[in-house]
Every structure is written in structure tokens, then in C-alpha cells.
Scaffold this motif. Structure first.
Motif, PDB file in Angstrom:
ATOM      1  N   LEU A  26      -3.770  31.301  19.056  1.00 35.68           N
ATOM      2  CA  LEU A  26      -5.159  30.990  19.372  1.00 35.68           C
ATOM      3  C   LEU A  26      -5.492  31.470  20.779  1.00 35.68           C
ATOM      4  O   LEU A  26      -4.644  31.417  21.665  1.00 35.68           O
ATOM      5  CB  LEU A  26      -5.389  29.469  19.345  1.00 35.68           C
ATOM      6  CG  LEU A  26      -5.310  28.752  18.008  1.00 35.68           C
ATOM      7  CD1 LEU A  26      -5.502  27.248  18.230  1.00 35.68           C
ATOM      8  CD2 LEU A  26      -6.381  29.282  17.061  1.00 35.68           C
ATOM      9  N   SER A  27      -6.733  31.883  20.971  1.00 34.72           N
ATOM     10  CA  SER A  27      -7.180  32.223  22.322  1.00 34.72           C
ATOM     11  C   SER A  27      -7.449  30.941  23.110  1.00 34.72           C
ATOM     12  O   SER A  27      -7.638  29.871  22.529  1.00 34.72           O
ATOM     13  CB  SER A  27      -8.458  33.060  22.249  1.00 34.72           C
ATOM     14  OG  SER A  27      -9.464  32.316  21.577  1.00 34.72           O
ATOM     15  N   VAL A  28      -7.456  31.074  24.423  1.00 36.26           N
ATOM     16  CA  VAL A  28      -7.818  29.969  25.317  1.00 36.26           C
ATOM     17  C   VAL A  28      -8.949  30.457  26.208  1.00 36.26           C
ATOM     18  O   VAL A  28      -8.879  31.580  26.730  1.00 36.26           O
ATOM     19  CB  VAL A  28      -6.634  29.560  26.230  1.00 36.26           C
ATOM     20  CG1 VAL A  28      -7.040  28.429  27.174  1.00 36.26           C
ATOM     21  CG2 VAL A  28      -5.421  29.173  25.405  1.00 36.26           C
ATOM     22  N   GLU A  29      -9.957  29.637  26.369  1.00 40.79           N
ATOM     23  CA  GLU A  29     -11.035  30.018  27.276  1.00 40.79           C
ATOM     24  C   GLU A  29     -11.511  28.808  28.072  1.00 40.79           C
ATOM     25  O   GLU A  29     -11.829  27.773  27.483  1.00 40.79           O
ATOM     26  CB  GLU A  29     -12.210  30.621  26.483  1.00 40.79           C
ATOM     27  CG  GLU A  29     -13.259  31.227  27.375  1.00 40.79           C
ATOM     28  CD  GLU A  29     -14.434  31.797  26.579  1.00 40.79           C
ATOM     29  OE1 GLU A  29     -15.480  32.024  27.193  1.00 40.79           O
ATOM     30  OE2 GLU A  29     -14.291  31.997  25.353  1.00 40.79           O
ATOM     31  N   GLU A  49     -10.044  33.561  30.658  1.00 46.47           N
ATOM     32  CA  GLU A  49      -9.904  33.894  29.236  1.00 46.47           C
ATOM     33  C   GLU A  49      -8.507  34.414  28.964  1.00 46.47           C
ATOM     34  O   GLU A  49      -8.053  35.347  29.627  1.00 46.47           O
ATOM     35  CB  GLU A  49     -10.900  34.989  28.842  1.00 46.47           C
ATOM     36  CG  GLU A  49     -12.223  34.446  28.342  1.00 46.47           C
ATOM     37  CD  GLU A  49     -13.129  35.567  27.857  1.00 46.47           C
ATOM     38  OE1 GLU A  49     -12.798  36.185  26.825  1.00 46.47           O
ATOM     39  OE2 GLU A  49     -14.143  35.814  28.539  1.00 46.47           O
ATOM     40  N   VAL A  50      -7.849  33.818  28.001  1.00 43.42           N
ATOM     41  CA  VAL A  50      -6.535  34.282  27.567  1.00 43.42           C
ATOM     42  C   VAL A  50      -6.669  34.684  26.097  1.00 43.42           C
ATOM     43  O   VAL A  50      -6.755  33.835  25.217  1.00 43.42           O
ATOM     44  CB  VAL A  50      -5.472  33.173  27.700  1.00 43.42           C
ATOM     45  CG1 VAL A  50      -4.090  33.708  27.341  1.00 43.42           C
ATOM     46  CG2 VAL A  50      -5.467  32.570  29.096  1.00 43.42           C
ATOM     47  N   PRO A  51      -6.728  35.994  25.811  1.00 45.83           N
ATOM     48  CA  PRO A  51      -6.874  36.426  24.423  1.00 45.83           C
ATOM     49  C   PRO A  51      -5.698  35.946  23.565  1.00 45.83           C
ATOM     50  O   PRO A  51      -4.579  35.804  24.070  1.00 45.83           O
ATOM     51  CB  PRO A  51      -6.896  37.949  24.526  1.00 45.83           C
ATOM     52  CG  PRO A  51      -7.294  38.240  25.937  1.00 45.83           C
ATOM     53  CD  PRO A  51      -6.737  37.124  26.759  1.00 45.83           C
ATOM     54  N   ALA A  52      -5.953  35.720  22.290  1.00 45.42           N
ATOM     55  CA  ALA A  52      -4.900  35.265  21.377  1.00 45.42           C
ATOM     56  C   ALA A  52      -3.732  36.233  21.415  1.00 45.42           C
ATOM     57  O   ALA A  52      -3.907  37.453  21.381  1.00 45.42           O
ATOM     58  CB  ALA A  52      -5.461  35.169  19.966  1.00 45.42           C
ATOM     59  N   GLY A  53      -2.535  35.687  21.528  1.00 45.08           N
ATOM     60  CA  GLY A  53      -1.334  36.506  21.477  1.00 45.08           C
ATOM     61  C   GLY A  53      -0.964  37.171  22.789  1.00 45.08           C
ATOM     62  O   GLY A  53      -0.007  37.933  22.831  1.00 45.08           O
ATOM     63  N   SER A  54      -1.697  36.885  23.850  1.00 41.47           N
ATOM     64  CA  SER A  54      -1.379  37.511  25.140  1.00 41.47           C
ATOM     65  C   SER A  54      -0.795  36.490  26.102  1.00 41.47           C
ATOM     66  O   SER A  54      -0.832  35.288  25.855  1.00 41.47           O
ATOM     67  CB  SER A  54      -2.625  38.152  25.744  1.00 41.47           C
ATOM     68  OG  SER A  54      -3.523  37.147  26.179  1.00 41.47           O
ATOM     69  N   THR A  55      -0.240  37.011  27.199  1.00 41.64           N
ATOM     70  CA  THR A  55       0.373  36.151  28.216  1.00 41.64           C
ATOM     71  C   THR A  55      -0.403  36.261  29.516  1.00 41.64           C
ATOM     72  O   THR A  55      -0.614  37.372  30.019  1.00 41.64           O
ATOM     73  CB  THR A  55       1.838  36.582  28.464  1.00 41.64           C
ATOM     74  OG1 THR A  55       2.603  36.361  27.275  1.00 41.64           O
ATOM     75  CG2 THR A  55       2.459  35.780  29.604  1.00 41.64           C
ATOM     76  N   ASP A 228       0.257  39.971  30.589  1.00 42.47           N
ATOM     77  CA  ASP A 228      -0.813  40.925  30.328  1.00 42.47           C
ATOM     78  C   ASP A 228      -1.865  40.819  31.425  1.00 42.47           C
ATOM     79  O   ASP A 228      -2.539  41.777  31.761  1.00 42.47           O
ATOM     80  CB  ASP A 228      -1.468  40.621  28.971  1.00 42.47           C
ATOM     81  CG  ASP A 228      -0.459  40.728  27.844  1.00 42.47           C
ATOM     82  OD1 ASP A 228       0.000  41.853  27.592  1.00 42.47           O
ATOM     83  OD2 ASP A 228      -0.100  39.690  27.257  1.00 42.47           O
ATOM     84  N   GLN A 229      -1.976  39.590  31.953  1.00 44.93           N
ATOM     85  CA  GLN A 229      -2.975  39.309  32.976  1.00 44.93           C
ATOM     86  C   GLN A 229      -2.379  38.298  33.958  1.00 44.93           C
ATOM     87  O   GLN A 229      -1.642  37.399  33.557  1.00 44.93           O
ATOM     88  CB  GLN A 229      -4.206  38.689  32.302  1.00 44.93           C
ATOM     89  CG  GLN A 229      -5.180  38.007  33.232  1.00 44.93           C
ATOM     90  CD  GLN A 229      -6.372  37.387  32.490  1.00 44.93           C
ATOM     91  OE1 GLN A 229      -7.488  37.877  32.616  1.00 44.93           O
ATOM     92  NE2 GLN A 229      -6.139  36.326  31.731  1.00 44.93           N
ATOM     93  N   VAL A 230      -2.687  38.466  35.223  1.00 43.86           N
ATOM     94  CA  VAL A 230      -2.291  37.477  36.228  1.00 43.86           C
ATOM     95  C   VAL A 230      -3.565  36.910  36.847  1.00 43.86           C
ATOM     96  O   VAL A 230      -4.480  37.655  37.196  1.00 43.86           O
ATOM     97  CB  VAL A 230      -1.400  38.100  37.323  1.00 43.86           C
ATOM     98  CG1 VAL A 230      -1.020  37.054  38.367  1.00 43.86           C
ATOM     99  CG2 VAL A 230      -0.132  38.698  36.699  1.00 43.86           C
TER     100      VAL A 230
END
Ligand SMILES: Nc1ncnc2c1ncn2[C@@H]1O[C@H](COP(=O)(O)OP(=O)(O)OP(=O)(O)O)[C@@H](O)[C@H]1O
Ligand SMILES: [Mg+2]
Length: 264
Positions: A26-29, A49-55, A228-230
Motif C-alpha cells: 500500500l502507498s502511504v501519504e 508520499e511513499v509510493p506502494a512498493g517503494s522505500t 528510492d527516496q530520502v
């Protein structure tokens, strides 16, 4: 939500069976999240925003609100203003208890029950919260202990394990609930340096297996490689967020530059 096949999918092929998770992340926002403890305004309009499946790794100085942010996501705390969406649904309005079940959390201190065996610690949630039978819960516990390399420790007590092993049990315990989002709050900061690597490797694998991961960490090497994102938190906001190479190589703000010069 469907995803394009990625290198993460290819990575799965050579993994042992226990590691082949069929996650539906699931994504988190977070949208303009505010939260105060009395007069202490700890979160002051967090957007993330944390897209589904990303770190996403969250870094930032002590007291900037990182742990509070995680606790808002799994609803240990309720924001004063703003919204938190998991898979596009609000944890404040849309069946919060159901949504919270999708969130697993791993803390700095593992909090295993000392009088229970390792396997019983992992099986407890599936038995009591998911209603699995004793046998089903044990078999699920063994599967997840295997995935963190600790099946052979199933029947000992946590106190006979190293800190790193205990943290891996805590990860197995969270995974046994079939989370679709995993939150980590400085999962390696209580560990001796030589034990940190093993725990980070498991976290990296989990991210690669397609779980959504929101990771508060002081391990800049991990953030650089696995994220994927910091997101850089400072004084209650996400002051800056970017892909790791951009954030670490070309920090936009003076305060991030100052923070990085202190921790790197
Ligand atoms: N339950 C609480 N009651 C009152 N104040 C709190 C509570 N939890 C956190 N705070 C305050 O909120 C602020 C942010 O705390 P938080 O734990 O989110 O910071 P952090 O970024 O995780 O810091 P660290 O890197 O030290 O873990 C601090 O000023 C802290 O004292
Ligand atoms: Mg903290």
C-alpha cells in the motif's frame, strides 16, 4: 495497484521459498499533518508520499519529529490536523482498525516476551489477532523465522540470542502479520556495530521484495543504497526530499548541508 516488473521482481527468482512473499503493498501519504504535545508543536505540516512498493528513508536531527511521524502512520497518535492515507484511504476516517492491521512496525528496542520461545513470540499475533490455529500459527512463524535466518532458534528464549538476532525475530514477528507497509524506527541503533549489517541486509531484501517501507535511520549508507527516496525532517516538517544521490550529493538547503556534514 499493479506495478511494472522491476529489478526487484527479478531479484525474487533466486530466493529461497520463505523469502518469496506475495505482498500487495500500500502507498502511504501524509498531507499537512500537524501534531502538538501541549505547547510543543512537534509536527508542523508534514507532507510525504511513499509510493506502494517503494522505500523511503527518513533522516534528520534528534527531536525533529521522526518517531512521531511513524506513530501517526500506524495511528498510535492522532494528528491535530491533516490526513494520513494508506492505499488512498484515510486512517482517520475510513475504518482505521482495518487499515492499521496492514502496518507492521519494528522499533529500536525489540520488546520480545522473555518467557516465551522465539517461535511463540512470532506466532502470538497470528494466533490472537488473525485467529490462526496453534499449528497454522507455528508453521507461519517458522516460515518467517526461516526468512530471517533463524529457524534453528525457534524453540529457545529470546534472552539466549544476540541483539541482532532478537531484532531479526522482531522483524519476523511483524512480517507474520502479513503487513503491506513496514515502518522501522532506528531498528539498528541499539545494536553492536558488527550486528547492524545482518539486520540492514534483511531490511534491504524486504524493500526489494516489494513491501512499502518507511524507515527512520541514522545509517546514511543504508539510506543511500536501499532508498528510492530520502526525506530530511527538520523542526517538524519534511524540509527536503529527493532520490538519495540527489539529496546526499546536492542538498538544496543550508540546514541539510549542515546536518550531513555532522553525520557523514
Ligand atoms: N508522548 C510524548 N509526549 C510528549 N512529548 C513527546 C512525546 N513523544 C515525543 N515528544 C516530543 O516530541 C518531539 C519530537 O520527538 P520524536 O521522538 O518524534 O523525535 P525524533 O526525531 O524521533 O528524535 P530522535 O532522533 O531522538 O529519536 C520531542 O521534543 C519530544 O520530546
Ligand atoms: Mg525517534
Amino acid at each position: 495497484m499493479t506495478r511494472e516488473p522491476s529489478s526487484a521482481d527479478q531479484l525474487r527468482i533466486d530466493r529461497p521459498a520463505a523469502d518469496q512473499r506475495s505482498v500487495d503493498p500500500l502507498s502511504v501519504e501524509l498531507r499537512d499533518v500537524h501534531l502538538a504535545f501541549g505547547r510543543n508543536r512537534v509536527l508542523r505540516g508534514v507532507d510525504l508520499e511513499v509510493p506502494a512498493g517503494s522505500t523511503t528513508c527518513v533522516i534528520g536531527p534528534s527531536g525533529s519529529g521522526k518517531s512521531t511521524l511513524l506513530r501517526v502512520v500506524n495511528r498510535l497518535l492522532e494528528p491535530d490536523r491533516g490526513d494520513v492515507l494508506l492505499g488512498g484511504r484515510s486512517v482517520l476516517r475510513d475504518d482505521p482498525d482495518e487499515l492499521r492491521r496492514h502496518v507492521g512496525m519494528v522499533f529500536q528496542h525489540f520488546n520480545l516476551f522473555p518467557h516465551k520461545t522465539v517461535a511463540d513470540n512470532v506466532a502470538l499475533g497470528p494466533r490472537t489477532l488473525l485467529g490462526l490455529s496453534r499449528d497454522e500459527a507455528r508453521s507461519r512463524a517458522l516460515t518467517h523465522l526461516e526468512s530471517v535466518g533463524l529457524a534453528h532458534k525457534a524453540d529457545v528464549r529470546p534472552s539466549s540470542l544476540s541483539g541482532g538476532q532478537q531484532q531479526r525475530v522482531a522483524i519476523a514477528r511483524a512480517l507474520a502479520m502479513d503487513p503491506r507497509i513496514m515502518l522501522f524506527d532506528e531498528a539498528t541503533s541499539a545494536l553492536d556495530p558488527e550486528l547492524v549489517k545482518g539486520v540492514l541486509a534483511i531490511m534491504r531484501d524486504l524493500g526489494a521484495s516489494g513491501l512499502t517501507m518507511l524507515v527512520v535511520t541514522h545509517e546514511m549508507g543504508f539510506a543511500r543504497e536501499a532508498a528510492d527516496q530520502v526525506a530530511f525532517m527538520d523542526q517538524g516538517v519534511v524540509a527536503e526530499h529527493a532520490a538519495p544521490d540527489v539529496l546526499f550529493e546536492r542538498p538544496a538547503s543550508e540546514r541539510l548541508r549542515r546536518f550531513l556534514s555532522r553525520v557523514l
